[in-house]
Design a protein around this motif. Structure first.
Motif, PDB file in Angstrom:
ATOM      1  N   LYS A 948       0.850  -1.184   0.000  1.00 25.52           N
ATOM      2  CA  LYS A 948       0.000   0.000   0.000  1.00 25.52           C
ATOM      3  C   LYS A 948       0.885   1.233   0.000  1.00 25.52           C
ATOM      4  O   LYS A 948       1.933   1.221   0.654  1.00 25.52           O
ATOM      5  CB  LYS A 948      -0.901   0.022   1.246  1.00 25.52           C
ATOM      6  N   PRO A 949       0.506   2.304  -0.714  1.00 20.49           N
ATOM      7  CA  PRO A 949      -0.680   2.447  -1.554  1.00 20.49           C
ATOM      8  C   PRO A 949      -0.657   1.433  -2.698  1.00 20.49           C
ATOM      9  O   PRO A 949       0.404   1.127  -3.242  1.00 20.49           O
ATOM     10  CB  PRO A 949      -0.588   3.872  -2.102  1.00 20.49           C
ATOM     11  N   ILE A 950      -1.821   0.934  -3.059  1.00 20.11           N
ATOM     12  CA  ILE A 950      -1.914  -0.176  -3.992  1.00 20.11           C
ATOM     13  C   ILE A 950      -1.586   0.296  -5.404  1.00 20.11           C
ATOM     14  O   ILE A 950      -2.147   1.279  -5.896  1.00 20.11           O
ATOM     15  CB  ILE A 950      -3.335  -0.798  -3.950  1.00 20.11           C
ATOM     16  N   GLU A 951      -0.661  -0.427  -6.057  1.00 22.83           N
ATOM     17  CA  GLU A 951      -0.392  -0.213  -7.471  1.00 22.83           C
ATOM     18  C   GLU A 951      -1.355  -1.129  -8.229  1.00 22.83           C
ATOM     19  O   GLU A 951      -1.180  -2.356  -8.252  1.00 22.83           O
ATOM     20  CB  GLU A 951       1.058  -0.551  -7.790  1.00 22.83           C
ATOM     21  N   TYR A 952      -2.372  -0.537  -8.841  1.00 21.70           N
ATOM     22  CA  TYR A 952      -3.497  -1.344  -9.347  1.00 21.70           C
ATOM     23  C   TYR A 952      -3.096  -2.222 -10.518  1.00 21.70           C
ATOM     24  O   TYR A 952      -3.687  -3.289 -10.721  1.00 21.70           O
ATOM     25  CB  TYR A 952      -4.667  -0.418  -9.706  1.00 21.70           C
ATOM     26  N   SER A 953      -2.080  -1.822 -11.284  1.00 22.22           N
ATOM     27  CA  SER A 953      -1.630  -2.715 -12.352  1.00 22.22           C
ATOM     28  C   SER A 953      -1.064  -4.002 -11.763  1.00 22.22           C
ATOM     29  O   SER A 953      -1.289  -5.101 -12.294  1.00 22.22           O
ATOM     30  CB  SER A 953      -0.575  -2.016 -13.202  1.00 22.22           C
ATOM     31  N   LEU A 954      -0.332  -3.897 -10.628  1.00 21.08           N
ATOM     32  CA  LEU A 954       0.192  -5.078  -9.955  1.00 21.08           C
ATOM     33  C   LEU A 954      -0.940  -5.916  -9.366  1.00 21.08           C
ATOM     34  O   LEU A 954      -0.911  -7.153  -9.416  1.00 21.08           O
ATOM     35  CB  LEU A 954       1.168  -4.659  -8.850  1.00 21.08           C
ATOM     36  N   LEU A 955      -1.969  -5.259  -8.838  1.00 19.75           N
ATOM     37  CA  LEU A 955      -3.114  -5.984  -8.290  1.00 19.75           C
ATOM     38  C   LEU A 955      -3.813  -6.788  -9.386  1.00 19.75           C
ATOM     39  O   LEU A 955      -4.120  -7.977  -9.214  1.00 19.75           O
ATOM     40  CB  LEU A 955      -4.088  -4.986  -7.642  1.00 19.75           C
ATOM     41  N   PHE A 956      -4.050  -6.156 -10.559  1.00 21.00           N
ATOM     42  CA  PHE A 956      -4.739  -6.863 -11.648  1.00 21.00           C
ATOM     43  C   PHE A 956      -3.871  -7.998 -12.183  1.00 21.00           C
ATOM     44  O   PHE A 956      -4.373  -9.076 -12.523  1.00 21.00           O
ATOM     45  CB  PHE A 956      -5.077  -5.881 -12.771  1.00 21.00           C
ATOM     46  N   GLU A 957      -2.547  -7.755 -12.229  1.00 21.56           N
ATOM     47  CA  GLU A 957      -1.658  -8.822 -12.692  1.00 21.56           C
ATOM     48  C   GLU A 957      -1.718 -10.013 -11.742  1.00 21.56           C
ATOM     49  O   GLU A 957      -1.733 -11.183 -12.167  1.00 21.56           O
ATOM     50  CB  GLU A 957      -0.233  -8.284 -12.780  1.00 21.56           C
ATOM     51  N   THR A 958      -1.767  -9.743 -10.437  1.00 22.02           N
ATOM     52  CA  THR A 958      -1.862 -10.822  -9.444  1.00 22.02           C
ATOM     53  C   THR A 958      -3.191 -11.563  -9.578  1.00 22.02           C
ATOM     54  O   THR A 958      -3.246 -12.803  -9.499  1.00 22.02           O
ATOM     55  CB  THR A 958      -1.713 -10.232  -8.033  1.00 22.02           C
ATOM     56  N   LEU A 959      -4.262 -10.815  -9.763  1.00 25.82           N
ATOM     57  CA  LEU A 959      -5.578 -11.455  -9.921  1.00 25.82           C
ATOM     58  C   LEU A 959      -5.593 -12.367 -11.142  1.00 25.82           C
ATOM     59  O   LEU A 959      -6.148 -13.478 -11.106  1.00 25.82           O
ATOM     60  CB  LEU A 959      -6.665 -10.383 -10.030  1.00 25.82           C
ATOM     61  N   ARG A 960      -5.001 -11.899 -12.261  1.00 21.67           N
ATOM     62  CA  ARG A 960      -4.962 -12.725 -13.463  1.00 21.67           C
ATOM     63  C   ARG A 960      -4.175 -14.006 -13.230  1.00 21.67           C
ATOM     64  O   ARG A 960      -4.501 -15.069 -13.756  1.00 21.67           O
ATOM     65  CB  ARG A 960      -4.338 -11.924 -14.614  1.00 21.67           C
ATOM     66  N   ARG A 961      -3.110 -13.895 -12.391  1.00 17.05           N
ATOM     67  CA  ARG A 961      -2.271 -15.067 -12.138  1.00 17.05           C
ATOM     68  C   ARG A 961      -3.046 -16.164 -11.425  1.00 17.05           C
ATOM     69  O   ARG A 961      -2.795 -17.352 -11.641  1.00 17.05           O
ATOM     70  CB  ARG A 961      -1.059 -14.644 -11.307  1.00 17.05           C
ATOM     71  N   TYR A 962      -3.992 -15.757 -10.570  1.00 19.02           N
ATOM     72  CA  TYR A 962      -4.727 -16.748  -9.788  1.00 19.02           C
ATOM     73  C   TYR A 962      -6.170 -16.919 -10.259  1.00 19.02           C
ATOM     74  O   TYR A 962      -6.982 -17.538  -9.577  1.00 19.02           O
ATOM     75  CB  TYR A 962      -4.705 -16.366  -8.302  1.00 19.02           C
ATOM     76  N   GLN A 963      -6.510 -16.357 -11.434  1.00 12.95           N
ATOM     77  CA  GLN A 963      -7.857 -16.526 -11.979  1.00 12.95           C
ATOM     78  C   GLN A 963      -8.002 -17.968 -12.472  1.00 12.95           C
ATOM     79  O   GLN A 963      -7.162 -18.481 -13.221  1.00 12.95           O
ATOM     80  CB  GLN A 963      -8.093 -15.546 -13.134  1.00 12.95           C
ATOM     81  N   PRO A 964      -9.068 -18.693 -12.070  1.00 21.44           N
ATOM     82  CA  PRO A 964      -9.245 -20.103 -12.493  1.00 21.44           C
ATOM     83  C   PRO A 964      -9.280 -20.215 -14.013  1.00 21.44           C
ATOM     84  O   PRO A 964      -9.715 -19.308 -14.718  1.00 21.44           O
ATOM     85  CB  PRO A 964     -10.580 -20.499 -11.861  1.00 21.44           C
ATOM     86  N   ASP A 965      -8.819 -21.358 -14.548  1.00 20.85           N
ATOM     87  CA  ASP A 965      -8.722 -21.575 -15.988  1.00 20.85           C
ATOM     88  C   ASP A 965     -10.076 -21.488 -16.667  1.00 20.85           C
ATOM     89  O   ASP A 965     -10.197 -20.936 -17.767  1.00 20.85           O
ATOM     90  CB  ASP A 965      -8.095 -22.942 -16.265  1.00 20.85           C
ATOM     91  N   GLU A 966     -11.126 -22.002 -16.012  1.00 25.02           N
ATOM     92  CA  GLU A 966     -12.432 -21.979 -16.666  1.00 25.02           C
ATOM     93  C   GLU A 966     -12.951 -20.558 -16.826  1.00 25.02           C
ATOM     94  O   GLU A 966     -13.650 -20.232 -17.785  1.00 25.02           O
ATOM     95  CB  GLU A 966     -13.455 -22.817 -15.876  1.00 25.02           C
ATOM     96  N   GLN A 967     -12.570 -19.669 -15.900  1.00 28.84           N
ATOM     97  CA  GLN A 967     -12.977 -18.266 -16.038  1.00 28.84           C
ATOM     98  C   GLN A 967     -12.204 -17.597 -17.149  1.00 28.84           C
ATOM     99  O   GLN A 967     -12.729 -16.737 -17.857  1.00 28.84           O
ATOM    100  CB  GLN A 967     -12.754 -17.534 -14.709  1.00 28.84           C
ATOM    101  N   LEU A 968     -10.946 -18.014 -17.360  1.00 30.58           N
ATOM    102  CA  LEU A 968     -10.162 -17.424 -18.441  1.00 30.58           C
ATOM    103  C   LEU A 968     -10.721 -17.806 -19.805  1.00 30.58           C
ATOM    104  O   LEU A 968     -10.704 -17.034 -20.755  1.00 30.58           O
ATOM    105  CB  LEU A 968      -8.705 -17.898 -18.352  1.00 30.58           C
ATOM    106  N   SER A 969     -11.293 -19.032 -19.920  1.00 32.88           N
ATOM    107  CA  SER A 969     -11.792 -19.500 -21.215  1.00 32.88           C
ATOM    108  C   SER A 969     -13.172 -18.958 -21.519  1.00 32.88           C
ATOM    109  O   SER A 969     -13.477 -18.557 -22.640  1.00 32.88           O
ATOM    110  CB  SER A 969     -11.812 -21.028 -21.238  1.00 32.88           C
TER     111      SER A 969
END
Length: 983
Positions: A948-969
């Motif tokens: 913090k303060p949150i760097e939102y590009s890093l937050l979105f990159e982290t979320l994409r890394r742990y997004q389930p495969d079925e949600q990505l498809s």
């Protein structure tokens, strides 16, 4: 002959000694006699004072006896005369007083015989009835017909004075033989009036009226009486010589410590007083005579042994002198100035001062000169010429500033009139220690001053962005119905917030460095990417100020080293940021990169940052790396800064075992050179490409770049032609084409003064086939002109600084494939990753701060995330334990929370019995932003860290890394866009 002369001198000396000793004995006897006379006088004085004390005790005892009677008297009825007279008579019979009497407060009284009286009948100074005081009167002739005194005390009945009680006593009662005669009756004591010497107590019945008549009768000179009278008038005490009974005697006079001017006189014959002293003097005379005889015998004995012992003593003295010299770091020189001769010299001068002892003995001034003493030194001159009259301490410096310097301390000591001692000692360590202490004190004072300036500057620098944040927030609140105005304010708030964060980070970085809490990582660092990333960060400011950036490098073999990428980036970013800040618009900034071998698998990487800015004064250069220091210059007063950037940079460079040097000239510019020893990630593997014999055209207006490319390519046996302008490059390419000897490749710089590389390539392509590959060389990020370059016929891109492997790889690929190696716009778009759409993703947020929670909720809900909130670690643990294993895809965990912190909650989740729940990804989201904090989170079992303060590009990159495969498809979205969250 020499020893005979010495013996004669010794005999004469002993005779003189004996004569002197005899004279001293006579004088000593006189002194002893005088001292004993003084002691005898003191004894007489002390004896007289003892008599005085005894007499005063008698007076005090009688006074207390009267006061006791007064206490008893207060119990009778003083209004009844018979009772009063009876009590007074009883007191007279029971005491040594010959009469008692009482006078009441009404002035009526009676004595012990029953006779009446009043205050008018009293013959003395009355104080008891009239003043309520206790005491006794002066001596007077009273009712007894003899000299007497009256004791008096007030009588108190029930707190009120009822009258006064009086008692008379003759002075004869105090004349006790045991008190007023002493020393077997030879001494007598008297009491006299101080003003006229009248007798109060005449213990010897002198038959005279006063002391002075008595002295005259004893045949004393009138001057004696006059002297005594003056001494008594001055209220002094002491003794005086008189004649008494035809004998020399001493008269002692001491004032009685009473309320009346009385003196106690004692007289004692001198022979009685000094009887003991005479016996002592006789014994002393015998002792001195024996001593004189013994001295004569010792003199004879010494003469007999002198010749044999002199040589032995000299040898022992010299041996002891050398032993001392060999075991201490001091050198000694014993010198006789009248003979200009060195009597003794310690042998260690050879080791300590690099001079032969024989040479120093013959020429003592050479020893002093070797210690740094000037030739005309006044103290050295006084020592050598017999003019030294007091002990002197001098410190001399040996060697100039460009030589090894030593400091020598010399003590010049006059042993006696014709013999001097010099003690020499090297004080270089002490001098350095004093200098270090002085430097440390000065540094501390400068740091304190700099810290004061820093806090003043920080107050301004922090309040400036805070003022922007508060002001823009106020403006936005006043224009909520104007979206463009609000958006403008939010942009300004974001900029001010980032500036404030940068200030805080610099202060915290310096604090961590000074406390020793910073640590360096060892990870692969791509130098080309490192410089590219730094240039991306400073490019907006470069563009804004229309400054020109040049990159210069030699042939670089290693593009990857082992180091700490964040701290390397910090060094370069601090140097480049300062160069941009303190360089006026439209000026030049140059960054250089060079490599030097430094042993096996090690190189020295040399970064240089040079500008044509305002420069610095020599005074400021001396303290540029001091924390909190900023130059005092009106031209930079509006430039924000903490004065910590260079201090942080210097500390990081020191931690990396590197060096940093600064060259600057005021008004011309500055140059920083950083040299870092780094390990290589691998041994460079140069490709075995078929480049031998190829002809390459290099077009660049920087001669260093041309020569660097030539050196790298000639190793591969490539023929290199250099052109220094775009037009020269076009001409060279066209000439080769006309001769039928086309270049197999062209390396073209983008930014050149006359014609940029893209336009030059376009003109070449207009006349020459596109079979010849053209590679665009740039110090900037080329993505901004990528499409324009491709349209102009550019086949590939190469970023400065240039590394050998990358250069050969680019050339080989361009020559073999003959098509652009960059991504097309469509490919680039396909690789940019998905938009911020995480529909269907389920996240658990553990955050105790309501404002932080609200921000994350708003942001993640807008991305389609289903969010569940917990206000502390305990709630987060309960939610994970109670919900199904697939209820959450990710946990965002704050660290500092009540009841259970983030570390404890993570540990509890990892210990759950359900393996699926225990393996949930947990990302720390905390204001603990240092490297050790990141490592602590990983050690606690977390999968990542977002500061913090949150760097939102890093937050979105982290979320994409742990997004389930079925949600990505499928990436489903909720139709109503109402993403719920639980709290």
């Amino acid at each position: 002959m020499k020893y005979k002369k010495q013996s004669v001198a010794f005999v004469l000396g002993m005779i003189l000694l004996l004569v002197g000793t005899g004279s001293l004995m006579v004088a000593a006897m006189g002194q002893i006699k005088e001292k004993m006379n003084i002691s005898a006088n003191t004894t007489l004085l002390n004896s007289t004072r003892m008599i005085s004390d005894s007499l005063l005790n008698n007076f005090s005892s009688d006074q207390q006896q009267l006061e006791t009677c007064a206490n008893l008297f207060s119990r009778i009825d003083t209004g009844q005369a018979p009772d009063v007279v009876r009590a007074l008579a009883e007191y007279t019979d029971a005491t040594a007083f010959f009469r008692f009497y009482f006078i009441g407060a009404d002035g009526q009284g009676w004595d012990s015989t029953g006779a009446g009286l009043s205050p008018r009948d009293l013959s003395f100074d009355e104080i008891a009835l009239s003043q309520g005081k206790t005491g006794y009167s002066d001596a007077y002739i009273g009712a007894s017909g003899r000299l007497q005194i009256t004791f008096q005390t007030p009588v108190w009945i029930e707190g009120e004075q009822a009258g006064a009680l009086y008692a008379d006593k003759t002075m004869a009662n105090y004349h006790s033989p045991s008190l007023f005669t002493f020393s077997g009756g030879a001494g007598s004591a008297y009491v006299v009036q101080a003003d006229d010497g009248a007798w109060i107590i005449d213990s010897s019945a002198s038959g005279t009226d006063d002391l002075y008549t008595f002295l005259e009768k004893q045949r004393n000179d009138p001057a004696v009486s006059a002297a005594l009278k003056n001494l008594i008038a001055e209220k002094r005490s002491g003794t005086i010589r008189i004649q008494y009974r035809q004998q020399d005697s001493f008269l002692c006079f001491v004032p009685l410590d009473c309320s009346h001017p009385w003196y106690l006189i004692s007289i004692l014959p001198q022979n009685i007083l000094q009887q003991e002293s005479s016996e002592i003097l006789q014994l002393i005379s015998f002792a001195l005579a024996g001593l004189l005889i013994a001295l004569v015998l010792i003199t004879v004995l010494l003469l007999s042994r002198q010749a044999s012992s002199r040589e032995q003593e000299r040898k022992r003295r010299e041996q002891l002198f050398q032993i001392i010299s060999e075991n201490v770091d001091f050198a000694f020189l014993l010198y006789t100035p009248s003979k200009r001769k060195v009597e003794m010299l310690s042998e260690n001068v050879r080791v300590l001062f690099n001079i032969e002892p024989d040479d120093a003995v013959r020429h003592p001034e050479r020893l002093f000169l070797s210690c740094g003493m000037p030739e005309q030194d006044p103290v050295g001159h006084a020592f050598l010429n017999g003019q030294l009259n007091q002990r002197q301490r001098c410190e001399y410096q040996q060697g100039t500033a460009n030589e090894l310097q030593r400091w020598i301390e010399i003590y010049f000591i006059p042993v006696h009139a014709d013999q001097y001692l010099a003690v020499l000692h090297e004080t270089t360590p002490e001098h350095h220690m004093r200098q270090d202490l002085a430097d440390a004190l000065r540094q501390s004072q400068e740091n304190n001053q700099a810290r004061t300036v820093f806090f003043s500057s920080m107050s301004h620098d922090i309040r400036t962005p805070m003022n922007g944040i508060i002001g823009m927030t106020t403006i936005a609140q006043a224009h909520l119905n104007e979206p463009e105005k609000v958006a403008h304010c939010l942009d300004k708030i974001s900029l001010a917030s980032q500036h404030l964060l940068d200030l805080i980070n610099e202060v915290l970085d310096m604090s961590r460095i000074e406390s020793g809490k910073i640590s360096l990582k060892k990870e692969p660092v791509n130098l080309s990417q490192l410089i590219s990333d730094v240039l991306i960060l400073v490019k907006p400011d470069l563009t804004k100020k229309r400054q020109t950036l040049h990159i210069r490098s030699s042939a670089l073999d290693y593009d990857t080293v082992i180091g700490d990428i964040l701290h390397l980036q910090k060094i370069l970013l601090n140097l480049l940021s300062n160069a941009v800040k303190y360089t006026p618009p439209e000026q030049d900034i140059t960054i250089g990169l060079h490599e030097e071998p430094d042993g096996d698998d090690k190189i020295k990487v040399i970064f240089t940052v040079e500008d044509t800015g305002i420069g610095m004064t020599p005074e400021f250069l001396n303290r540029i790396f001091t924390p909190f220091e900023r130059a005092q210059d009106s031209r930079i007063s509006q430039i924000s800064g903490t004065g910590l950037g260079m201090a942080i940079t210097k500390n990081i460079v020191d931690m990396m075992s590197g060096t940093i040097q600064v060259e600057s000239q005021l008004g011309v510019g500055s140059k920083f050179t950083v040299t870092l020893p780094l390990s290589t990630a691998q041994t460079p593997q140069l490709q075995e490409a078929a480049l031998a014999g190829c002809r390459i055209l290099v077009v660049d207006d920087d001669q260093d770049t041309c020569e660097g490319l030539r050196a790298m390519l000639e190793v591969e046996k490539v023929q290199v032609t250099c052109a220094n302008t775009g037009q020269q490059g076009i001409d060279a390419a066209l000439l080769a084409h006309q001769e039928g000897r086309d270049y197999l490749g062209i390396i073209m710089d983008w930014r050149m003064d006359d014609l940029n590389g893209i336009e030059a390539a376009r003109r070449i392509r207009a006349q020459i086939s596109d079979e010849i590959p053209i590679i665009l060389l740039s110090a900037y990020n080329w993505e901004d002109v990528e499409q324009e370059a491709l349209d102009a016929g550019i086949d590939g891109f190469l970023t400065k600084p240039i590394f050998r492997n990358e250069l050969i790889e680019k050339l080989s690929r361009a020559l073999t494939r003959n098509h652009p190696d960059s991504e097309t716009a469509e490919e680039t778009q396909n690789n940019r990753g998905p938009a911020e759409d995480f529909s269907g993703m389920r996240v658990l947020l553990a955050e105790d701060n309501e404002l932080n929670r609200e921000i994350v909720i708003e942001l993640l809900n807008s991305c389609g995330i289903k969010l569940t909130c917990a206000q502390n670690g305990r709630q987060a643990l309960d939610l994970v334990r109670e919900q199904p294993a697939n209820a959450f895809d990710l946990i965002l965990m704050d660290i500092h929370m009540p009841e259970m912190n983030g570390y404890e909650a993570t540990e509890a989740i990892r210990n759950l019995a359900d393996p699926a729940k225990a393996a949930l990804p947990i990302i720390a989201m905390t204001a603990d932003a240092f490297e050790e904090d990141v490592q602590k989170c990983i050690a606690a079992g977390m999968n990542g860290h977002i500061a913090k303060p949150i760097e939102y590009s890093l937050l979105f990159e982290t979320l994409r890394r742990y997004q389930p495969d079925e949600q990505l498809s499928t990436n489903p979205r909720n139709e109503d866009k109402d993403h719920e969250y639980q709290s």
